[in-house]
Design a protein around this motif. Structure first.
Motif, PDB file in Angstrom:
ATOM      1  N   UNK A 178       1.001  -1.140   0.027  1.00 36.26           N
ATOM      2  CA  UNK A 178       0.060   0.015   0.082  1.00 36.26           C
ATOM      3  C   UNK A 178       0.963   1.266   0.290  1.00 36.26           C
ATOM      4  N   UNK A 179       1.909   1.222   0.637  1.00 29.23           N
ATOM      5  CA  UNK A 179       2.755   2.328   0.981  1.00 29.23           C
ATOM      6  C   UNK A 179       3.608   2.237  -0.554  1.00 29.23           C
ATOM      7  N   UNK A 180       3.987   1.266  -0.984  1.00 28.65           N
ATOM      8  CA  UNK A 180       4.353   1.381  -2.605  1.00 28.65           C
ATOM      9  C   UNK A 180       3.528   1.769  -3.582  1.00 28.65           C
ATOM     10  N   UNK A 181       2.278   1.883  -3.548  1.00 28.61           N
ATOM     11  CA  UNK A 181       1.070   2.205  -4.157  1.00 28.61           C
ATOM     12  C   UNK A 181       1.071   3.974  -3.933  1.00 28.61           C
ATOM     13  N   UNK A 182       1.189   4.170  -2.675  1.00 29.65           N
ATOM     14  CA  UNK A 182       1.106   5.535  -2.394  1.00 29.65           C
ATOM     15  C   UNK A 182       2.396   6.267  -2.957  1.00 29.65           C
ATOM     16  N   UNK A 183       3.396   5.669  -2.751  1.00 27.97           N
ATOM     17  CA  UNK A 183       4.754   6.258  -3.132  1.00 27.97           C
ATOM     18  C   UNK A 183       4.906   6.528  -4.666  1.00 27.97           C
ATOM     19  N   UNK A 184       4.064   5.573  -5.351  1.00 24.51           N
ATOM     20  CA  UNK A 184       4.134   5.830  -7.031  1.00 24.51           C
ATOM     21  C   UNK A 184       3.022   6.322  -7.500  1.00 24.51           C
ATOM     22  N   UNK A 185       2.096   7.148  -6.729  1.00 25.56           N
ATOM     23  CA  UNK A 185       0.954   7.932  -6.920  1.00 25.56           C
ATOM     24  C   UNK A 185      -0.206   6.952  -7.356  1.00 25.56           C
ATOM     25  N   UNK A 186      -0.005   5.744  -7.485  1.00 24.55           N
ATOM     26  CA  UNK A 186      -1.250   5.025  -7.896  1.00 24.55           C
ATOM     27  C   UNK A 186      -2.734   5.377  -7.036  1.00 24.55           C
ATOM     28  N   UNK A 187      -2.343   5.622  -5.734  1.00 22.33           N
ATOM     29  CA  UNK A 187      -3.713   5.928  -5.034  1.00 22.33           C
ATOM     30  C   UNK A 187      -4.236   7.324  -5.327  1.00 22.33           C
ATOM     31  N   UNK A 188      -3.672   8.062  -6.256  1.00 24.28           N
ATOM     32  CA  UNK A 188      -4.402   9.307  -6.819  1.00 24.28           C
ATOM     33  C   UNK A 188      -5.581   8.935  -7.430  1.00 24.28           C
ATOM     34  N   UNK A 189      -5.548   7.662  -8.110  1.00 23.18           N
ATOM     35  CA  UNK A 189      -6.660   7.347  -8.931  1.00 23.18           C
ATOM     36  C   UNK A 189      -7.392   5.863  -8.367  1.00 23.18           C
ATOM     37  N   UNK A 190      -6.750   5.193  -7.619  1.00 20.54           N
ATOM     38  CA  UNK A 190      -7.387   3.745  -7.017  1.00 20.54           C
ATOM     39  C   UNK A 190      -7.246   3.870  -5.500  1.00 20.54           C
ATOM     40  N   UNK A 212       6.210  -5.298 -10.239  1.00 20.34           N
ATOM     41  CA  UNK A 212       5.605  -6.895  -9.839  1.00 20.34           C
ATOM     42  C   UNK A 212       4.991  -7.022  -8.525  1.00 20.34           C
ATOM     43  N   UNK A 213       5.725  -6.392  -7.517  1.00 21.27           N
ATOM     44  CA  UNK A 213       5.060  -6.432  -6.098  1.00 21.27           C
ATOM     45  C   UNK A 213       3.875  -5.538  -6.105  1.00 21.27           C
ATOM     46  N   UNK A 214       3.593  -4.476  -6.995  1.00 22.33           N
ATOM     47  CA  UNK A 214       2.305  -3.979  -6.948  1.00 22.33           C
ATOM     48  C   UNK A 214       1.107  -4.796  -7.815  1.00 22.33           C
ATOM     49  N   UNK A 215       1.519  -5.488  -8.626  1.00 19.92           N
ATOM     50  CA  UNK A 215       0.669  -6.491  -9.482  1.00 19.92           C
ATOM     51  C   UNK A 215       0.175  -7.733  -8.314  1.00 19.92           C
ATOM     52  N   UNK A 216       1.102  -8.092  -7.877  1.00 15.37           N
ATOM     53  CA  UNK A 216       0.932  -9.245  -6.820  1.00 15.37           C
ATOM     54  C   UNK A 216      -0.013  -8.754  -5.818  1.00 15.37           C
ATOM     55  N   UNK A 217       0.286  -7.621  -5.223  1.00 11.33           N
ATOM     56  CA  UNK A 217      -0.511  -7.018  -4.151  1.00 11.33           C
ATOM     57  C   UNK A 217      -1.941  -6.753  -4.472  1.00 11.33           C
TER      58      UNK A 217
END
Length: 101
Positions: free
Chosen positions: A22-34, A91-96
């Motif tokens: 989740x922190x990785x998603x936040x770090x890469x701005x994925x949580x701006x849309x998801x 890869x980590x994000x996809x698995x998560x």
């Protein structure tokens, strides 16, 4: 006294990968849309996992989608590409994402 400490340590180790991603998603701005459990601009991570449940090629599709972006699968709003995200992080994000229940 040792059992509560051991239990706390085990819970931390078990919970860390989920939070780390989740922190990785936040770090890469994925949580701006998801979001994990609700639609924002794009689908929730749980909806993505449900859509691809049982699809043996889902991880490869997810990796490609994160790197290259795309449109049309979830509606007219395109997902921008993320070429700056490292292959190991993708890869980590996809698995998560695919592991969401």
């Amino acid at each position: 006294m040792r059992k509560p400490l051991l239990l706390a340590l085990l819970l931390t180790v078990v919970a860390t990968p989920a939070m780390a991603n989740l922190q990785l998603a936040q770090k890469n701005n994925c949580t701006a849309c998801h979001a994990v459990d609700k639609k924002l601009v794009g689908p929730s991570y749980k909806d993505v996992a449900a859509k691809y449940a049982g699809d043996k090629g889902a991880e490869a599709k997810m990796i490609a989608k994160i790197k290259a972006g795309g449109s049309g699968v979830w509606g007219p709003i395109p997902m921008p590409p993320s070429p700056q995200v490292s292959d190991s992080d993708v890869k980590a994000l996809a698995k998560w994402v695919l592991g969401q229940k």
